[in-house]
Write a protein that holds these residues in place. Structure first.
Motif, PDB file in Angstrom:
ATOM      1  N   PRO B  23       0.832  -1.209   0.000  1.00  0.00           N
ATOM      2  CA  PRO B  23       0.000   0.000   0.000  1.00  0.00           C
ATOM      3  C   PRO B  23       0.868   1.262   0.000  1.00  0.00           C
ATOM      4  O   PRO B  23       1.971   1.270   0.543  1.00  0.00           O
ATOM      5  N   GLN B  24       0.353   2.267  -0.641  1.00  0.00           N
ATOM      6  CA  GLN B  24       1.080   3.540  -0.710  1.00  0.00           C
ATOM      7  C   GLN B  24       1.182   4.156   0.677  1.00  0.00           C
ATOM      8  O   GLN B  24       0.183   4.264   1.392  1.00  0.00           O
ATOM      9  N   PRO B 125       9.061   4.858  -5.051  1.00  0.00           N
ATOM     10  CA  PRO B 125       7.901   4.305  -4.322  1.00  0.00           C
ATOM     11  C   PRO B 125       6.729   5.276  -4.253  1.00  0.00           C
ATOM     12  O   PRO B 125       5.615   4.880  -3.951  1.00  0.00           O
ATOM     13  N   ASP B 126       6.988   6.556  -4.527  1.00  0.00           N
ATOM     14  CA  ASP B 126       5.913   7.549  -4.477  1.00  0.00           C
ATOM     15  C   ASP B 126       5.330   7.854  -5.853  1.00  0.00           C
ATOM     16  O   ASP B 126       4.641   8.866  -6.042  1.00  0.00           O
ATOM     17  N   ARG B 189      -2.576  11.279   1.278  1.00  0.00           N
ATOM     18  CA  ARG B 189      -3.134  11.058   2.623  1.00  0.00           C
ATOM     19  C   ARG B 189      -4.360  10.152   2.576  1.00  0.00           C
ATOM     20  O   ARG B 189      -5.405  10.533   2.070  1.00  0.00           O
ATOM     21  N   PRO B 190      -4.221   8.935   3.126  1.00  0.00           N
ATOM     22  CA  PRO B 190      -5.420   8.113   3.286  1.00  0.00           C
ATOM     23  C   PRO B 190      -6.167   8.567   4.543  1.00  0.00           C
ATOM     24  O   PRO B 190      -5.538   8.910   5.550  1.00  0.00           O
ATOM     25  N   VAL B 191      -7.462   8.614   4.464  1.00  0.00           N
ATOM     26  CA  VAL B 191      -8.273   9.039   5.611  1.00  0.00           C
ATOM     27  C   VAL B 191      -9.267   7.917   5.932  1.00  0.00           C
ATOM     28  O   VAL B 191     -10.097   7.563   5.099  1.00  0.00           O
ATOM     29  N   GLU B 192      -9.128   7.353   7.099  1.00  0.00           N
ATOM     30  CA  GLU B 192     -10.031   6.281   7.532  1.00  0.00           C
ATOM     31  C   GLU B 192     -10.615   6.688   8.876  1.00  0.00           C
ATOM     32  O   GLU B 192      -9.912   6.728   9.882  1.00  0.00           O
ATOM     33  N   ILE B 193     -11.879   7.008   8.886  1.00  0.00           N
ATOM     34  CA  ILE B 193     -12.515   7.431  10.146  1.00  0.00           C
ATOM     35  C   ILE B 193     -13.575   6.406  10.533  1.00  0.00           C
ATOM     36  O   ILE B 193     -14.404   6.016   9.704  1.00  0.00           O
TER      37      ILE B 193
END
Lengths: 306, 231
Positions: B23-24, B125-126, B189-193
């Protein structure tokens, strides 16, 4: 097939996990007529001293972020749940919970001198002058008539209404605000077993400007501001509950929105709708019907349904 | 020829592990990003997903059927909730960037990532997973800011037939800024709320506490997407 059905039933039942607290305070309101000069007694149930707790420190899990206690329905459960701060995630062990509760309460250490001498009885006495109910009510003392409200002749034949409250105060961890959660039950006479009104009224103090020494702010004056403000919050909670019982709040559930509140330096979101608003304070009703009153300036953004 | 199981297993494992891409990792904006040379940032969003009840872990078909049957009332209620303000994220980002005196352009199209060519870089990698270069050509942009909201609704983990936790309000998104000169992430930015209910959640038909949790997750998620650019 029989085995499958059994297994499926177990799986179905497992999906309905038992609640963490057995119950919570459910909003209940009965339409009732109030006649002129209805005597009303205000009571507070709880310990001798006013209950103060530190707002729960964030346990590092976003599911409890900013969470505080939702008091239970019965007195014992209510107190027990407060003491243990029962809102924590199931994953936390009991020792971790009590440790966190203990740690959270450390915020109250500078205020011990005020809180040690703050009795529930004095909270009731001192709030009496500040509570302004509907003109049809005459607030009386439970045992003797009050100085401010002489019992009228026709009152003597009337059973007094009882406003029974269970106030619990929370100090935010940054000491910017005090929050009262008050479970309020109203009975139309003392002998009644079932209340005609049940609700939670939450009242948030006006947070003070960022200060390096918050304790000097709360300890200022005689009596100290912490005590004065607590009494005001209590009065406000009783007033909004009685106003709600009399259907005098402007309920408009179709205008449901998400409120973004600045609560003691912490952003808190709440879904609900406005029921009262003036220059200084705004009151909303949450989706469960509970009332939340806060300084108008702490509402920092609204996200409208449309 | 005698068939040996062990080498076959090892070989299969090597092949299969090769299919799994890491995963990134999040990428922070460089501190001097805004001061560097002039930029024209295009802002685009993927299609806002429909609200749903997510039951991850209910792996087999029968498990899914049982898990879904357990949540029919909740699913019905979730259908009445709204993705309030999600579509406005693009306009808010444009506003934030414009306030920073950055040229920002709202791209009206709905980004369909599946229609973009995949992009792979062995050395960086980015590097973005898709080739966004067409946006540079078509819109004369230096960067593309993508908001990809992936899941909205209620999330409840399962282990086969059995729920392993209470339902929570859920917002899942990923936001990234692609440098179109080399197709790499300048920000990711992954955002998991996940917002839980503090006491009882099972209150049909209106599920007030769980509904509140959903809207809390939604607002926290939107704020989190905007936060990197609001500073």
């Amino acid at each position: 097939m029989r085995q499958f059905l059994l297994f499926a039933s177990i799986a179905m039942l497992a999906a309905c996990t038992p609640p963490k607290n057995d119950a919570y305070t459910k909003y209940k309101k009965t339409d009732i007529q109030v006649t002129e000069h209805t005597p009303v007694v205000i009571e507070a149930v709880g310990q001798d001293k006013v209950m103060f707790l530190g707002q729960m420190i964030d346990a590092g899990n976003n599911s409890t972020k900013g969470a505080m206690l939702y008091p239970g329905a019965t007195g014992e459960m209510f107190l027990a749940s407060i003491i243990t701060h029962a809102v924590l995630e199931k994953s936390m062990g009991n020792s971790a919970k009590s440790k966190l509760a203990e740690q959270s309460n450390k915020v109250l250490i500078p205020y011990a001198s005020v809180l040690d001498n703050f009795s529930t009885k004095s909270l009731l006495q001192d709030s009496r002058a500040l509570i302004h109910l509907d003109d049809r009510f005459d607030v009386i003392d439970g045992k003797t008539s009050s100085a401010s409200s002489v019992v009228k002749d026709d009152q003597q034949s009337k059973q007094p209404w009882v406003v029974r409250s269970k106030p619990v105060y929370f100090m935010t961890q940054d000491e910017q605000a005090v929050i009262l959660k008050n479970v309020i039950e109203i009975y139309s006479n003392k002998k009644q077993k079932k209340p005609i009104y049940t609700n939670i009224a939450e009242v948030i103090s006006s947070g003070h400007a960022a200060s390096k020494d918050a304790s000097s702010y709360w300890l200022e004056g005689n009596p100290p501001r912490l005590r004065r403000e607590s009494i005001e919050l209590f009065s406000e909670s009783i007033e909004i509950a009685v106003t709600d019982l009399l259907s005098k709040l402007s309920d408009s559930p179709d205008k449901e929105i998400t409120f973004k509140l600045d609560q003691g330096g912490k952003t808190v979101y709440e879904r609900g709708y406005f029921v009262a608003k003036n220059e200084n304070r705004t009151t909303i009703r949450t989706l469960r019907g509970w009332l939340k009153s806060m300084p108008s300036e702490s509402l920092i953004e609204l996200s409208r349904a449309d | 020829m005698k068939f040996s199981m062990l080498p076959a297993l090892v070989l299969s494992a090597v092949f299969l592990s090769g299919c799994v891409s890491a995963p990134q990792k999040p990428v922070s904006l460089q501190q001097d990003f805004w001061e560097k040379s002039e930029k024209i940032i295009g802002v685009v969003m993927t299609k806002v997903p429909e609200l749903d009840v997510y039951l991850p872990g209910a792996g087999c078909l029968l498990c899914i059927a049982v898990a879904e049957a357990n949540h029919t009332k909740l699913s019905k209620h979730v259908d009445t909730l709204q993705p309030e303000g999600v579509a406005n994220l693009k306009a808010k980002l444009i506003e934030i960037l414009t306030n920073k005196e950055i040229s920002a352009v709202a791209l009206n199209e709905e980004l369909d990532l599946e229609k973009l060519p995949e992009y792979k870089s062995k050395s960086n990698p980015d590097a973005a997973k898709y080739d966004f270069s067409k946006f540079q050509k078509e819109h004369n942009l230096t960067h593309l800011l993508v908001v990809d909201v992936r899941r909205l609704g209620i999330h409840r983990p399962y282990s086969s037939y059995v729920p392993t936790g209470d339902p929570k309000g859920h917002f899942s998104a990923v936001g990234y800024l692609v440098n179109l000169s080399d197709n790499t992430y300048a920000w990711y930015r992954p955002v998991e709320i996940y917002e839980g209910v503090t006491d009882v959640w099972d209150e049909p038909p209106k599920y007030p506490a769980l509904t509140n949790s959903y809207y809390q997750a939604l607002e926290a998620g939107k704020d989190s997407v905007l936060a990197a650019f609001s500073k």
